[in-house]
Design a protein around this motif. Sequence first.
Motif, short mmCIF file in Angstrom:
data_model
loop_
_atom_site.label_atom_id
_atom_site.label_comp_id
_atom_site.label_asym_id
_atom_site.label_seq_id
_atom_site.Cartn_x
_atom_site.Cartn_y
_atom_site.Cartn_z
N MET A 86 -4.74 -4.35 -0.63
CA MET A 86 -4.79 -2.94 -1.01
C MET A 86 -5.27 -2.08 0.15
SD MET A 86 -6.98 -1.03 -4.01
CE MET A 86 -6.15 -1.92 -5.32
N LEU A 87 -6.31 -2.51 0.84
CA LEU A 87 -6.83 -1.73 1.95
C LEU A 87 -5.79 -1.61 3.07
CD1 LEU A 87 -9.15 -0.23 3.29
CD2 LEU A 87 -10.00 -2.43 4.15
N LEU A 88 -5.09 -2.71 3.35
CA LEU A 88 -4.04 -2.67 4.37
C LEU A 88 -2.94 -1.69 3.96
CD1 LEU A 88 -2.84 -3.79 6.99
CD2 LEU A 88 -1.76 -5.59 5.62
N SER A 89 -2.57 -1.70 2.70
CA SER A 89 -1.54 -0.78 2.21
C SER A 89 -1.99 0.67 2.34
CB SER A 89 -1.20 -1.11 0.75
OG SER A 89 -0.80 -2.45 0.61
N VAL A 90 -3.24 0.92 2.00
CA VAL A 90 -3.77 2.29 2.07
C VAL A 90 -3.79 2.78 3.52
CG1 VAL A 90 -5.85 3.68 1.76
CG2 VAL A 90 -5.09 2.14 -0.06
N LEU A 91 -4.25 1.93 4.43
CA LEU A 91 -4.33 2.33 5.83
C LEU A 91 -2.95 2.59 6.43
CD1 LEU A 91 -7.14 -0.07 7.16
CD2 LEU A 91 -7.35 2.30 6.41
N CYS A 92 -2.00 1.72 6.11
CA CYS A 92 -0.65 1.91 6.64
C CYS A 92 0.01 3.16 6.06
CB CYS A 92 0.19 0.66 6.35
SG CYS A 92 -0.29 -0.79 7.30
N ARG A 110 -0.93 -15.64 10.36
CA ARG A 110 -1.76 -14.53 9.84
C ARG A 110 -1.56 -13.29 10.73
NH1 ARG A 110 -7.37 -17.66 10.07
NH2 ARG A 110 -6.53 -17.79 12.19
N TRP A 111 -0.39 -12.70 10.67
CA TRP A 111 -0.05 -11.58 11.54
C TRP A 111 -0.30 -10.23 10.89
CZ3 TRP A 111 3.62 -8.24 9.67
CH2 TRP A 111 4.39 -8.70 8.60
N TRP A 112 -0.59 -10.18 9.60
CA TRP A 112 -0.62 -8.91 8.88
C TRP A 112 -1.70 -7.98 9.43
CZ3 TRP A 112 2.79 -8.17 4.67
CH2 TRP A 112 3.51 -9.31 4.31
N PHE A 129 -7.17 -11.14 2.85
CA PHE A 129 -8.22 -10.13 2.82
C PHE A 129 -7.62 -8.78 2.44
CE2 PHE A 129 -10.49 -6.70 5.07
CZ PHE A 129 -11.71 -6.78 4.41
N SER A 130 -7.94 -8.28 1.28
CA SER A 130 -7.69 -6.92 0.79
C SER A 130 -6.31 -6.38 1.15
CB SER A 130 -8.76 -5.97 1.32
OG SER A 130 -8.63 -4.70 0.73
N ARG A 172 4.96 0.55 -1.74
CA ARG A 172 5.96 -0.47 -1.40
C ARG A 172 5.29 -1.70 -0.77
NH1 ARG A 172 10.90 -1.17 -2.71
NH2 ARG A 172 11.76 -1.43 -0.62
N LEU A 173 4.34 -1.47 0.12
CA LEU A 173 3.66 -2.59 0.76
C LEU A 173 2.75 -3.32 -0.23
CD1 LEU A 173 3.00 -4.23 3.26
CD2 LEU A 173 1.33 -2.48 3.91
N TYR A 174 2.07 -2.55 -1.08
CA TYR A 174 1.17 -3.17 -2.06
C TYR A 174 1.96 -3.99 -3.08
CZ TYR A 174 -2.72 -3.56 -5.37
OH TYR A 174 -3.70 -4.04 -6.19
N LYS A 175 3.14 -3.51 -3.45
CA LYS A 175 3.99 -4.28 -4.36
C LYS A 175 4.50 -5.55 -3.70
CE LYS A 175 8.08 -3.85 -7.33
NZ LYS A 175 9.17 -2.96 -7.79
N PHE A 176 4.82 -5.49 -2.42
CA PHE A 176 5.27 -6.69 -1.72
C PHE A 176 4.18 -7.75 -1.68
CE2 PHE A 176 5.84 -9.22 2.12
CZ PHE A 176 7.15 -9.64 1.97
N CYS A 177 2.92 -7.30 -1.62
CA CYS A 177 1.79 -8.22 -1.61
C CYS A 177 1.38 -8.66 -3.01
CB CYS A 177 0.59 -7.59 -0.90
SG CYS A 177 0.87 -7.23 0.85
N ASP A 178 2.24 -8.39 -4.01
CA ASP A 178 2.01 -8.78 -5.41
C ASP A 178 0.77 -8.11 -5.99
OD1 ASP A 178 4.24 -10.49 -5.33
OD2 ASP A 178 3.02 -12.12 -4.51
#
Length: 747
Positions: free
Chosen positions: A447-453, A671-673, A444-445, A504-510
Amino acid sequence: SSDCSDAPHPMTFSHRAAAACPPPRRGAGMTIPRLASLLLLGFALSSDHAVASAASTTRAERKEALKAKVAAKKAEAANFERMKREGADMISNTPDAIALREYQLRKKKTKGLIVKKEKSLSSVLFPGVSPEDYVVNEPIAIQADLAESRKTQVPYKFYDLPVCKKPPSLALKKFRKNLGSRLQGYRPEAAPFALNVLQDKPCTPICAVSIGGRQLRWMRKLVNMQYRVHLSLDQLPVLMRSKEINYAVRGYPVGFKAPPSYTGLKSDELYLFNHLKFTVTYHEDPSQFEGIHITGFDVHPVSIRHDFDSDAITPSSDLSTCNANSGSPVNDPNTYLPLRTGKSGEALKVVYSYEVQWEKQDIPWSDRWDVYLVGSPDDDIHYFAIVNSLMVVVFLMAAVATIMIRTLRKDIAGYNEMQMLEEAQEQETGWKLVHGDVFRPPTFSPMLLSVLCGTGVQIGTAVVSVLLCSVVGLMNPMKKGQALSSIIFLYVLSGSVAGYCSSRLYKFCDGKDWKKSTVMTAAAFPGVIVSMFVVLNTFLGFAGAATAVSFWLVIAIFLLWVGVSTPLAFVGSYFGFRAPKDEVPTKTNQIARFIPEQPLLTRQPFAALLCGVLPFGSVCIELFFIMSALWLHQYYYVMGFLLAVVFILVTTCATVSIVICYIQLCSEDHRWWWKSFANTASAGFFLLLYSLWFLASKLQLVGVLPVVVYLTYMTMISIALALFCGSIGFYSCFWFVKKIYGAVKVD
């Protein structure tokens, strides 16, 4: 004899030598050098004995003096405690009140964690500020701030009230305005009261004002809502105090409500305070400085119906109720000024007046802030809150250490000793089973997780930077608007941190859409906050509140975000995407592993609610003081304590998140992310619930708009706290997962 000629020197004379070679008789062979040596030895021994006796006497005297000093301090403390229990006066300027005030605030006048140094409150509250010297007959202006009320969070400007206009001759000294003070509605102006140093002034009229219709109804509403007018002189807020009831409060009320039992009328009556008695205390010491230092600024409001024939009232007008010979006006029920129209409905005519009295006191300039902090909580409460939170942190860190040292080391050692893959697969249990799925990007998204972090890291960077600046003295939270300005500017300048972490996080998530990710990082949180602020500002503008900012200030904030924060976010994002992708110790399987039914502890939203309690509980005591400063107009200046509380919050979020993540992995849930983010982000939800409790129990807000103002700002703060805590929880789990799976040998 020849044997005795080799006897040792008297300074080293032994008992055995004395028996073999007895000393010669007097006058028989006693040489002069030997006699001198014996005399010198006796003198040295007697001197040592005298010095030892003197040292023993001095030590005993010091011990007795120390005991007497301790006993005197205990007796003094017992006397002060007895006076406090009896409700002794602490707010006047009598010697006993000053001594009791000094004892009450003794713990606030120290700085340093280990080595305590005595400091004055002026140096604690306003470090580096020196006193202003005033000479006799020098004109000095009173600063008019705001009219505020605890029942409403809607302040008004002083000149929004039906008062006398400011004369052109009165002007404030130029001061540096900041963004925070503008957003909070602070626009100081000179009040219509003329003061000259050391020049007493009898009752002096200022002007006559007609109040009628809608304006009169509004004034009655202000009196009902208990609005207080705030003035200041030489940076000292005006203080209204009563020695009889041991009461002191900043500002003076617009008016008061009198019950029928007091007035003899059939219903409550509202009265207006239209005369102000100013008392300015000063300190004078020609041997130390020239002129005087202002050490106090008090006011006593009076409601009085002045007798006047003409509407053209000036300071030179001679009124029978206000002149040099009429004496000082007093509060008399027979002469109160009721806040209502005349018998035939005509407008209420009010004459405003004031008087000034200068009083010399022995209070030094460094102690002039003491009376303002009487009754505020001691620093011991902050210490106890921090120690209580540290106990929680120690418990959680012990739990993490147990997991890392005992459980994981044993599991990893047993896993690495297996020789055959089939044997390993047969004996694999718990968290080792999901090594092929634990680094699978969230479905699930991402990108949103990367933005929030990334936004959470930016908020944390700004807050910690502001606290560090305050601790080292670069920022003073007591100066109006300076803390808010610092937070805004440092948040804007931290845009590159958010861009780097998010990319960095968004790149790790491909992730591939890096431009959209960067724009979302720069715009999501500021966009939500500014949208809420603009909607609220519209309602405040219709209400005429002083906190309603102009359209141009909103444009300036928008340009600050577009011109500074967004480019910095792109710079950070550029370096983040250019950096190599984070390496993981295991390979991800093509097909995701089936997740069995989870225990209640790891299910959402139960896990999030359970995890959010501990981070919020570690800061709730300090949070009470912060909210009291925000909404109850109290002082908060202990930024060192707040920095320690933020450190405790970070540690608590990290440890709680790691413990729950380990339990989740042991339940074979990879599913810990998002769960690691939500588990600690729920602290913001608890803050919102706490704000509702604070609204119901501590605030007495009346009307819809004050409640909307309160809930809007507390929602903004809750969102910011949720993002900060969520980012700490996520990055802690990310480090933990890489650490434990990096220690396992996987073919």
